[in-house]
Structure formats: structure tokens, C-alpha cells
Design a protein around this motif. Structure first.
Motif, short mmCIF file in Angstrom:
data_model
loop_
_atom_site.label_atom_id
_atom_site.label_comp_id
_atom_site.label_asym_id
_atom_site.label_seq_id
_atom_site.Cartn_x
_atom_site.Cartn_y
_atom_site.Cartn_z
N LEU A 165 83.10 -3.80 39.69
CA LEU A 165 83.06 -3.05 38.43
C LEU A 165 82.00 -1.97 38.51
CD1 LEU A 165 83.30 -5.92 35.78
CD2 LEU A 165 85.04 -4.19 36.29
N LYS A 166 82.33 -0.80 37.99
CA LYS A 166 81.38 0.32 37.98
C LYS A 166 81.33 0.88 36.55
CE LYS A 166 79.73 1.44 41.21
NZ LYS A 166 78.53 0.90 41.90
N GLU A 167 80.15 0.81 35.96
CA GLU A 167 79.96 1.30 34.60
C GLU A 167 78.67 2.08 34.53
OE1 GLU A 167 79.36 -0.32 29.99
OE2 GLU A 167 79.60 -1.73 31.65
N GLU B 80 80.02 8.18 29.19
CA GLU B 80 80.00 6.89 29.87
C GLU B 80 81.40 6.59 30.38
OE1 GLU B 80 77.62 4.39 30.16
OE2 GLU B 80 75.96 5.50 29.26
N ILE B 81 81.47 6.00 31.58
CA ILE B 81 82.78 5.60 32.11
C ILE B 81 82.71 4.13 32.50
CG2 ILE B 81 83.21 7.93 33.02
CD1 ILE B 81 82.91 6.63 35.84
N LEU B 82 83.88 3.53 32.52
CA LEU B 82 84.00 2.14 32.94
C LEU B 82 85.18 2.06 33.90
CD1 LEU B 82 83.26 -0.87 32.73
CD2 LEU B 82 84.84 -1.02 30.79
N ILE C 154 91.94 1.07 45.59
CA ILE C 154 92.36 1.66 44.32
C ILE C 154 91.14 1.72 43.38
CG2 ILE C 154 93.84 1.41 42.29
CD1 ILE C 154 95.78 -0.15 43.98
N TYR C 155 90.90 2.90 42.87
CA TYR C 155 89.79 3.06 41.92
C TYR C 155 90.39 3.45 40.56
CZ TYR C 155 85.55 4.89 39.70
OH TYR C 155 84.52 5.12 38.83
N ILE C 156 90.23 2.56 39.60
CA ILE C 156 90.72 2.80 38.24
C ILE C 156 89.51 2.96 37.31
CG2 ILE C 156 92.09 1.91 36.32
CD1 ILE C 156 93.67 0.27 38.27
N TYR C 157 89.50 4.06 36.57
CA TYR C 157 88.40 4.24 35.62
C TYR C 157 88.91 4.94 34.37
CZ TYR C 157 88.11 9.20 36.88
OH TYR C 157 88.40 10.53 37.07
N THR D 39 84.64 -4.83 26.18
CA THR D 39 85.22 -6.02 26.81
C THR D 39 86.73 -5.87 26.96
OG1 THR D 39 83.49 -7.42 25.91
CG2 THR D 39 85.49 -8.51 26.66
N SER D 40 87.39 -5.33 25.92
CA SER D 40 88.84 -5.15 26.00
C SER D 40 89.22 -4.12 27.07
CB SER D 40 89.38 -4.72 24.63
OG SER D 40 88.87 -3.45 24.27
N ILE D 41 88.43 -3.05 27.18
CA ILE D 41 88.69 -2.04 28.21
C ILE D 41 88.51 -2.65 29.60
CG2 ILE D 41 87.84 0.12 29.23
CD1 ILE D 41 89.42 0.56 26.70
N GLU D 42 87.42 -3.43 29.76
CA GLU D 42 87.15 -4.04 31.06
C GLU D 42 88.27 -5.00 31.47
OE1 GLU D 42 83.98 -7.24 32.89
OE2 GLU D 42 83.28 -5.81 31.38
N LYS D 43 88.70 -5.82 30.52
CA LYS D 43 89.77 -6.77 30.83
C LYS D 43 91.06 -6.03 31.20
CE LYS D 43 88.17 -10.64 28.01
NZ LYS D 43 88.45 -11.51 26.85
N SER D 44 91.34 -4.94 30.48
CA SER D 44 92.55 -4.16 30.77
C SER D 44 92.50 -3.53 32.15
CB SER D 44 92.73 -3.09 29.70
OG SER D 44 93.87 -2.32 29.95
N ILE D 45 91.33 -2.98 32.51
CA ILE D 45 91.18 -2.35 33.83
C ILE D 45 91.35 -3.38 34.93
CG2 ILE D 45 89.47 -1.31 35.38
CD1 ILE D 45 88.46 0.30 33.01
#
Length: 471
Positions: free
Chosen positions: A118-120, A129-131, A147-150, A39-45
Motif C-alpha cells: 500500500l502506498k499513501e 493526497e493519493i492512495l 500492477i499499480y492502482i491508485y 477505509t472503503s477506498i483502500e478495500k476497493s483498491i
């Protein structure tokens, strides 16, 4: 489970508890991983993507802008790809996520509306695994780029790499302490039970002498104490049973010996005169009466103890009944020259079984006279005390040992250990007295000391004044 012993049942419960604890810990760690880390990674991205895309609204995606984004890619922990068209994205990120293309038709529709996607999932080439998320960059005439951030996701063990040693140490310590506690509790709980089981077998074989040593005050300690009391009680009962058998054999053997011997003498005519023969017949008659009384007393005592006898309640003039009973011993009192002291309240009316109550008075006075010394004092009192009828008999005769006081009232128990025939009696008088008193809901007590002599106190409820007050 029905066939398992208690210890095995508890062991199964313990194993299930430990298994549940481990399973709970696994799910809890997985929860921390998915809910906190992901969740923290997703929010940051999402935050970084929206922030980056917002800098380029209504402008053009020039080479200068792309260079800035690439520079940001170098200093950032995330991988950032900037493209003009979605088709170019596959050249910079030529991987499939969960074995599917990076962008499908539904993703395109979301991006056309200006929303990020979102792509996970798992990327086989990266073995990780990538997010990530794709963000559209808006221009004056629509979308000008993407822009694609992963970021490759760390595995659970990587996330908790610093915590795993602590978890292992704490977990190991917990299970070691748990093992020690359970082992101690196991020994503390089941060793007394095993001792109880072993001694139960001994009791079933008739060995009542063993005891379990325990200073515990918990439930197991209470069970142990109860078992020890039971064993002691059974041992005492066994001793009294043997004593009873010995006593009844003794009581029967003496009169039967007399009867058998004198019968043989009469049958063989081994006597010198008719008077001698008559004395033998008289002895046989007395011993027969003695046997009859013994058997009658035993039957009567059994009936009283098993509540087969119902008392016949009726008003009794206690003073008159006591005086009549005392008159029956006038000859014996005179023979011993006893100083008789009476304290009888004449107005007392008692409701009880007249025949049985007189039997109580008779047996009590009989013992008092029988065991009094010559020229001694015999005191008889009939009074009202605390609303109860109190009958008290005291003599200054033979004292009774403290050990014998607790045995007074047992079948065939007599304080004269020689069991001589001068004192007579079958040893059943006081047991019958105590049973009659019990049927009348009364109490029986006896004391004996050098100062006041031997005193028997009998208290009975049922005075007529008490009945009137209750009505």
C-alpha cells in the motif's frame, strides 16, 4: 474562578461546552473521513488489484493483456499502470509520495514475496493526497509484471460537499435554538437572583416592605418565597419592636408620672391635710409596686424565653392546686356575681413545676375573671383527654377579634386597646404562661365566639398514669 460571579462562571462553562461540542464535531468528521472514506477506498483498491492480478497468473504479460488492462483503466474510476519491471514504474508515475520514492527496498522485498504494498501520501505535483497499491503478477517462473492502482483522494470538504449545507443549516439552527434557550434560561435564572440581591440591600437598610412577585415552583421560586416570608417576618418583628417600645414607654410613663407628681406635691407640701398626704404616699407605693412587678415580669419572661430557667419537676395534685388558685379570686368572683361552674377530676396527678403551673392557672383565671361581664358564667375544667392533662377556662365576657387571637401571648399585647387601668395588668401574663407551657412541652390555644364565649385550652403531658405505662 473564585472571583467570578455565578453568572460569569456559568457563561464560562457554557463557552467551554460549545467549544467542546465544536471540537468533538471536528474530530467526528475527521473520523468519518479516515475510517469510512479512506477505509472503503483502500478495500476497493485491494479488491480490484488482487482481482486484476489473479487473471494473469502463470501466463505472460503480453501486449494483448496490457491493452485489456489499459482499457479497464479507461472505464474504471482508478488509475491503473501495468509494467514489466519496477524500474519502468517511475516513468509512468514520475512522482514522489510524501517526498520519497515510490518503491524502496522494503517494498521490493514484499513484492518479491508475492504480497501487495500500500502506498499513501501527498503528491506535490498533483497537490493531492493519493492512495494506491502495487500488486505483483506471478508467472510460471516468477514475477512477470506489476500492477499499480491508485486514486487521488478527495479532501474532507469534497467528501462531505453534499453534507456541508445540511451540517451548516442544522448547526446554525442548533446554535440559534441554543442561544434562545440559554438566553431565556439566563433571564429566568438570574433576574430573580438580581431582584433578590437588590431587595437584600433594601432589607439591610431596614426596608422590609418590598416583595418579589413570582409564580415559579422551582428552586428559584422556593428561594423567592422564602425571601418574601423572611421580609414579611422581619417587617412584623419591626412593627412589634416599635409596638413593644411604645408599650413599655406607656407602661413606665404612667406610674412614673404619678410618682413624680405626688413626690413633688409632698416635697412642696401642697396638701391640705395629713390624710391627703397619706393618700399620696399610698399611690406612690402602689405605682412603685406596679413598676417592680413590670420589671420582674420582663426579667422572668426573658429568662423563660432564653431557657435560663430550669423547671423543678415533682408530682402535683392538680385538683388541689386549681381549687387553691380559684380561692384567691373568691372576692373578685363575688364582686362580679359570676356563676362558677367546676369540672375537676380529683384523682389526676401531674408531674411538673408546681410554682410555675400555679402561675399558669392564676394568670389564666385572672384574665377570665377580669374580662367577664356582670352575672356571667365562668367555667373551669381539669380533665384527662387523650392521655394529656387538659385545663380549660371559659367565660362569656368580652369577645376577642380574630385578628387579635393570633396576637394573644405577645409582649404587652392586650385586647383592651384603650389600655385602661381598671383592667390592670402589664400585658406580660399570657406570654409568661405560654413560655411555661412550652417548657413543659404543652400546647396553648384560645378561641372566642358569640355562642360559646372565650375559651382557653391548655394541654400538658406528664400525667402519672402515662409515666407508669411507659415504664
Amino acid at each position: 474562578m473564585k472571583k467570578l460571579t455565578l453568572s460569569k462562571k456559568i457563561l464560562v462553562v457554557l463557552i467551554f461546552s460549545i467549544g467542546f461540542t465544536i471540537l468533538f464535531s471536528f474530530f467526528f468528521i475527521h473520523y468519518l473521513y479516515s475510517e469510512l472514506y479512506l477505509t472503503s477506498i483502500e478495500k476497493s483498491i485491494v479488491y480490484q488489484g488482487k482481482r486484476t492480478a489473479s487473471h494473469y497468473h502463470y501466463g505472460e504479460l503480453s501486449d494483448e493483456i496490457i491493452e485489456k488492462i489499459q482499457w479497464y483503466n479507461i472505464v474504471s474510476e482508478y488509475e491503473i499502470i501495468v509494467v514489466d519491471n519496477l524500474e519502468d514504474l517511475t516513468s509512468y508515475f514520475p512522482y514522489k509520495i510524501n517526498y520519497e520514492t515510490l518503491v524502496d527496498a522494503s517494498d521490493r522485498a514484499e513484492l518479491e514475496r508475492g504480497s501487495h504494498v500500500l502506498k499513501e501520501g501527498f503528491v506535490e505535483e498533483l497537490n493531492r493526497e493519493i492512495l494506491g497499491a502495487i500488486f505483483p503478477i506471478k508467472g510460471e517462473n516468477g514475477l512477470i509484471g506489476f500492477i499499480y492502482i491508485y486514486v487521488p483522494l478527495a479532501a474532507v470538504q469534497d467528501v462531505f460537499q453534499d453534507s456541508i449545507p445540511i451540517l451548516l443549516i442544522v448547526g446554525s439552527s442548533f446554535f440559534i435554538i441554543l442561544f434562545l434557550v440559554v438566553n431565556r434560561a439566563w433571564r429566568s435564572l438570574f433576574r430573580p437572583l438580581q431582584d433578590l440581591q437588590q431587595l437584600s440591600y433594601e432589607v439591610s437598610k431596614g426596608n422590609y416592605s418590598n416583595r418579589i412577585q413570582s409564580d415559579r415552583d422551582d428552586e428559584i421560586g422556593q428561594v423567592t418565597k422564602a425571601f418574601n416570608l423572611m421580609s414579611k417576618s422581619l417587617e412584623q418583628q419591626e412593627e412589634r419592636k416599635k409596638e413593644f417600645t411604645s408599650n413599655i414607654v406607656h407602661e413606665l410613663r404612667t406610674p412614673l408620672t404619678y410618682i413624680s407628681g405626688y413626690t413633688h406635691v409632698l416635697k412642696e407640701k401642697i396638701y391640705s391635710s395629713p390624710e391627703e398626704a397619706q393618700s399620696y404616699l399610698t399611690t406612690i407605693e402602689k405605682e412603685t409596686d406596679r413598676l417592680t412587678k413590670l420589671i420582674t415580669d420582663l426579667v422572668e419572661l426573658n429568662h423563660l424565653q432564653e431557657d435560663l430557667y430550669s423547671i423543678d419537676l415533682q408530682p402535683i395534685a392538680v385538683a388541689q392546686l386549681v381549687v387553691e388558685t380559684i380561692d384567691l379570686f373568691a372576692i373578685h368572683i363575688a364582686e362580679k356575681q359570676l356563676n362558677l361552674k367546676l369540672n375537676i377530676e380529683e384523682e389526676l396527678i401531674f408531674t411538673g413545676d408546681s410554682k410555675r403551673i400555679q402561675q399558669v392557672f392564676y394568670n389564666t383565671i385572672d384574665n377570665a375573671v377580669k374580662y367577664s361581664v356582670m352575672n356571667g358564667i365562668l367555667s373551669i375544667e381539669v380533665t384527662k383527654k387523650d392521655g394529656l392533662l387538659q385545663f380549660q377556662v371559659t367565660n362569656d365576657g368580652i369577645l376577642i377579634d380574630d385578628d387579635d387571637l393570633t396576637r394573644i401571648g405577645d409582649r404587652f399585647f392586650r385586647t383592651d386597646k384603650a389600655r385602661n387601668r381598671t383592667t390592670g395588668g402589664t400585658g406580660l401574663g399570657l406570654p409568661i404562661v405560654k413560655e411555661i407551657i412550652r417548657l413543659h412541652n404543652g400546647t396553648f390555644s384560645i378561641t372566642s365566639d358569640a355562642v360559646s364565649g372565650t375559651t382557653v385550652i391548655i394541654q400538658l403531658p406528664g400525667l402519672s398514669s402515662d409515666i407508669k405505662e411507659e415504664v
